[in-house]
Design an enzyme around this catalytic site. Structure first.
Site, PDB file in Angstrom:
ATOM      1  N   SER A 126     -28.203 -14.414   1.874  1.00  0.00           N
ATOM      2  CA  SER A 126     -27.019 -15.091   1.352  1.00  0.00           C
ATOM      3  C   SER A 126     -26.246 -14.136   0.456  1.00  0.00           C
ATOM      4  O   SER A 126     -26.841 -13.262  -0.189  1.00  0.00           O
ATOM      5  CB  SER A 126     -27.478 -16.301   0.539  1.00  0.00           C
ATOM      6  OG  SER A 126     -26.434 -16.778  -0.270  1.00  0.00           O
ATOM      7  N   TYR A 150     -32.989 -20.211  -6.528  1.00  0.00           N
ATOM      8  CA  TYR A 150     -32.685 -20.090  -5.096  1.00  0.00           C
ATOM      9  C   TYR A 150     -32.257 -18.660  -4.771  1.00  0.00           C
ATOM     10  O   TYR A 150     -32.787 -18.019  -3.855  1.00  0.00           O
ATOM     11  CB  TYR A 150     -31.577 -21.085  -4.697  1.00  0.00           C
ATOM     12  CG  TYR A 150     -30.895 -20.726  -3.399  1.00  0.00           C
ATOM     13  CD1 TYR A 150     -31.560 -20.875  -2.193  1.00  0.00           C
ATOM     14  CD2 TYR A 150     -29.594 -20.206  -3.396  1.00  0.00           C
ATOM     15  CE1 TYR A 150     -30.950 -20.509  -0.999  1.00  0.00           C
ATOM     16  CE2 TYR A 150     -28.981 -19.846  -2.217  1.00  0.00           C
ATOM     17  CZ  TYR A 150     -29.658 -20.002  -1.023  1.00  0.00           C
ATOM     18  OH  TYR A 150     -29.055 -19.635   0.150  1.00  0.00           O
ATOM     19  N   LYS A 154     -34.165 -15.545  -2.484  1.00  0.00           N
ATOM     20  CA  LYS A 154     -33.571 -14.771  -1.378  1.00  0.00           C
ATOM     21  C   LYS A 154     -33.663 -13.273  -1.664  1.00  0.00           C
ATOM     22  O   LYS A 154     -33.919 -12.474  -0.765  1.00  0.00           O
ATOM     23  CB  LYS A 154     -32.105 -15.178  -1.159  1.00  0.00           C
ATOM     24  CG  LYS A 154     -31.939 -16.543  -0.531  1.00  0.00           C
ATOM     25  CD  LYS A 154     -32.400 -16.562   0.927  1.00  0.00           C
ATOM     26  CE  LYS A 154     -32.375 -17.964   1.514  1.00  0.00           C
ATOM     27  NZ  LYS A 154     -32.954 -18.036   2.867  1.00  0.00           N
TER      28      LYS A 154
HETATM   29  C1  UD1 Z   1     -23.065 -22.462  -3.033  1.00  0.00           C
HETATM   30  C2  UD1 Z   1     -24.179 -21.825  -3.812  1.00  0.00           C
HETATM   31  C3  UD1 Z   1     -24.711 -20.639  -3.037  1.00  0.00           C
HETATM   32  C4  UD1 Z   1     -25.193 -21.102  -1.691  1.00  0.00           C
HETATM   33  C5  UD1 Z   1     -24.075 -21.828  -0.945  1.00  0.00           C
HETATM   34  C6  UD1 Z   1     -24.613 -22.466   0.309  1.00  0.00           C
HETATM   35  C7  UD1 Z   1     -23.715 -22.276  -6.183  1.00  0.00           C
HETATM   36  C8  UD1 Z   1     -23.325 -21.690  -7.499  1.00  0.00           C
HETATM   37  N1  UD1 Z   1     -23.703 -21.440  -5.133  1.00  0.00           N
HETATM   38  O1  UD1 Z   1     -22.007 -21.501  -2.880  1.00  0.00           O
HETATM   39  O2  UD1 Z   1     -25.756 -20.015  -3.751  1.00  0.00           O
HETATM   40  O3  UD1 Z   1     -25.626 -19.996  -0.927  1.00  0.00           O
HETATM   41  O4  UD1 Z   1     -23.525 -22.867  -1.766  1.00  0.00           O
HETATM   42  O5  UD1 Z   1     -23.551 -22.796   1.149  1.00  0.00           O
HETATM   43  O6  UD1 Z   1     -24.013 -23.454  -6.063  1.00  0.00           O
HETATM   44  N2  UD1 Z   1     -16.077 -26.825  -5.445  1.00  0.00           N
HETATM   45  C9  UD1 Z   1     -15.263 -27.792  -5.992  1.00  0.00           C
HETATM   46  N3  UD1 Z   1     -15.640 -29.099  -5.903  1.00  0.00           N
HETATM   47  C10 UD1 Z   1     -16.792 -29.496  -5.267  1.00  0.00           C
HETATM   48  C11 UD1 Z   1     -17.628 -28.502  -4.699  1.00  0.00           C
HETATM   49  C12 UD1 Z   1     -17.238 -27.182  -4.804  1.00  0.00           C
HETATM   50  O7  UD1 Z   1     -14.202 -27.489  -6.570  1.00  0.00           O
HETATM   51  O8  UD1 Z   1     -17.085 -30.696  -5.222  1.00  0.00           O
HETATM   52  C13 UD1 Z   1     -15.649 -25.411  -5.497  1.00  0.00           C
HETATM   53  C14 UD1 Z   1     -16.629 -24.473  -6.197  1.00  0.00           C
HETATM   54  O9  UD1 Z   1     -16.369 -24.417  -7.570  1.00  0.00           O
HETATM   55  C15 UD1 Z   1     -16.347 -23.160  -5.474  1.00  0.00           C
HETATM   56  C16 UD1 Z   1     -15.959 -23.598  -4.042  1.00  0.00           C
HETATM   57  O10 UD1 Z   1     -15.560 -24.952  -4.172  1.00  0.00           O
HETATM   58  O11 UD1 Z   1     -15.247 -22.504  -6.039  1.00  0.00           O
HETATM   59  C17 UD1 Z   1     -17.088 -23.488  -3.049  1.00  0.00           C
HETATM   60  O12 UD1 Z   1     -18.231 -24.185  -3.538  1.00  0.00           O
HETATM   61  P1  UD1 Z   1     -19.526 -24.442  -2.622  1.00  0.00           P
HETATM   62  O13 UD1 Z   1     -19.105 -24.964  -1.298  1.00  0.00           O
HETATM   63  O14 UD1 Z   1     -20.497 -25.252  -3.410  1.00  0.00           O
HETATM   64  O15 UD1 Z   1     -20.088 -22.972  -2.331  1.00  0.00           O
HETATM   65  P2  UD1 Z   1     -20.546 -21.816  -3.365  1.00  0.00           P
HETATM   66  O16 UD1 Z   1     -20.577 -22.289  -4.755  1.00  0.00           O
HETATM   67  O17 UD1 Z   1     -19.726 -20.617  -3.057  1.00  0.00           O
END
Ligand code: UD1
Length: 338
Positions: A126, A150, A154
């Site tokens: 990842s 997590y 990895k």
């Molecule tokens: C997350 C994990 C990462 C993992 C991946 C799996 C964290 C910090 N990172 O990545 O380790 O490998 O998922 O797919 O959890 N967001 C919102 N609202 C929401 C959900 C997300 O604004 O309800 C934003 C987040 O702040 C971020 C973006 O959307 O900027 C993507 O978030 P997400 O899909 O959870 O992925 P990651 O955080 O990049």
């Protein structure tokens, strides 16, 4: 003669899409899954997608005896190892379970493979191994780190693979660092498990678009990004699946391993993703700005050039396709049995 591949976690989100890509590429595939986090309906849906019977063994990667039996009974040429836990929040609450399943699972699998004289492996890593990446776009040579158990699991797995391959050059391991996998197979028959409240952005947006959740919280609008919201490198799960096929082929061809990013190299903000999803689904997606989520980086996107050079990897789906196929799956999943 066609190559026979074992997919651990083959009934999961990325595993099931990779199953289809491997069948399309002419491989024989055997799925191993404990169905701890995957629907029991996946094998029959894979049969519907590929038109052929699906071979599934229900077992756990921590079960060494089961692995030994599988390797003795089936002439396996290579393994793709998906079976692992993937929730950041859960890993903070239960780090031991993450180490046991993710690290212990890999060690058990590699020991069983070694004993059976099988040393071709593709491993799901990842972009989380870059920690808070300092370099954007992030190349594979960037410094590594982690911010939660997590990510730590990895990183330890990557190190175990590196040390094992250094000790015995007969190993050929492809380490694939995924950016943000989203979307679903264009058939609409497989996709990400729709049960529960999602942690990740696109499945959450999908549920808001479908009216299952009232509103999306955008975690922070004061990041140093063009519109202030977090930027990520979203990659269609079918492109990601194709990356595994190409990784296997490179291992067969080169006889040595590789460590590559699988991303598109293009970042989109949360607000851009919401807008694209609203267009693809033709739905209104209510959202509110909420505080930053602890541990989130402002931006994350890949330098995808090594995957292009080493694997010939070229993603085909754009953001609209990612949203469109996710929406198709979202609508279908509500009518399919669990
Ligand atoms: C997350 C994990 C990462 C993992 C991946 C799996 C964290 C910090 N990172 O990545 O380790 O490998 O998922 O797919 O959890 N967001 C919102 N609202 C929401 C959900 C997300 O604004 O309800 C934003 C987040 O702040 C971020 C973006 O959307 O900027 C993507 O978030 P997400 O899909 O959870 O992925 P990651 O955080 O990049």
């Amino acid at each position: 003669m066609s190559q026979r591949v074992l997919l651990t976690g083959g009934a999961g989100y990325i595993g099931s899409h990779t199953y289809v890509a491997l069948i399309d590429a002419g491989y024989e595939v055997l799925i191993l899954d404990n169905f701890g986090n995957a629907s029991r309906q996946v094998p029959s849906r894979l049969k519907a997608v590929t038109g052929a019977d699906v071979q599934v063994i229900e077992a756990d990667v921590l079960d060494r005896a089961a692995l030994d039996r599988i390797f003795a009974e089936h002439a396996i040429d290579a393994v793709i190892h998906f079976a692992a836990y993937k929730s950041v929040g859960e890993s903070v609450r239960n780090p031991l379970a993450y180490m046991q399943n993710n690290v212990g699972g890999l060690v058990t699998l590699m020991q069983a493979m070694d004993a059976a004289d099988i040393r071709r492996l593709v491993f799901s890593s990842s972009a989380t191994v870059y920690g808070e990446a300092e370099q954007l776009p992030t190349p594979e040579t960037a410094p590594l780190g982690y911010g939660n158990p997590y990510g730590h699991s990895k990183l330890i797995c990557e190190q175990i693979i590196e040390e094992t391959a250094a000790a015995d050059p007969r190993w050929a391991v492809g380490v694939l660092r995924y950016f943000n996998p989203v979307g679903a197979h264009p058939s609409g028959l497989i996709g990400e498990d729709p049960s529960g409240v999602p942690d990740n952005l696109m499945p959450y947006v999908a549920k808001v678009a479908a009216g299952d959740l009232p509103m999306l919280s955008v975690f922070g609008d004061d990041y140093p990004t063009p519109d202030g919201t977090g930027v990520r490198d979203y990659i269609h799960v079918s492109d990601l699946a194709q990356g595994h096929v190409l990784s296997l082929k490179a291992l067969e061809r080169d006889g040595t391993g590789h460590v590559v990013n699988l991303g598109t190299g293009r970042g989109y903000s949360v607000l851009e993703l919401i807008a694209a999803y609203a267009r693809a689904s033709n739905q209104h997606i209510p959202y509110k700005i909420a505080p930053r989520r602890p541990g989130d980086a402002a931006s994350s996107y890949a330098d995808p050039s090594l995957a292009r050079t080493v694997l010939g990897f070229e993603p085909k789906y754009d953001l609209h396709d990612m949203c469109r196929t996710s929406w198709m799956w979202m609508q279908n999943a509500q009518t399919l049995p669990d």
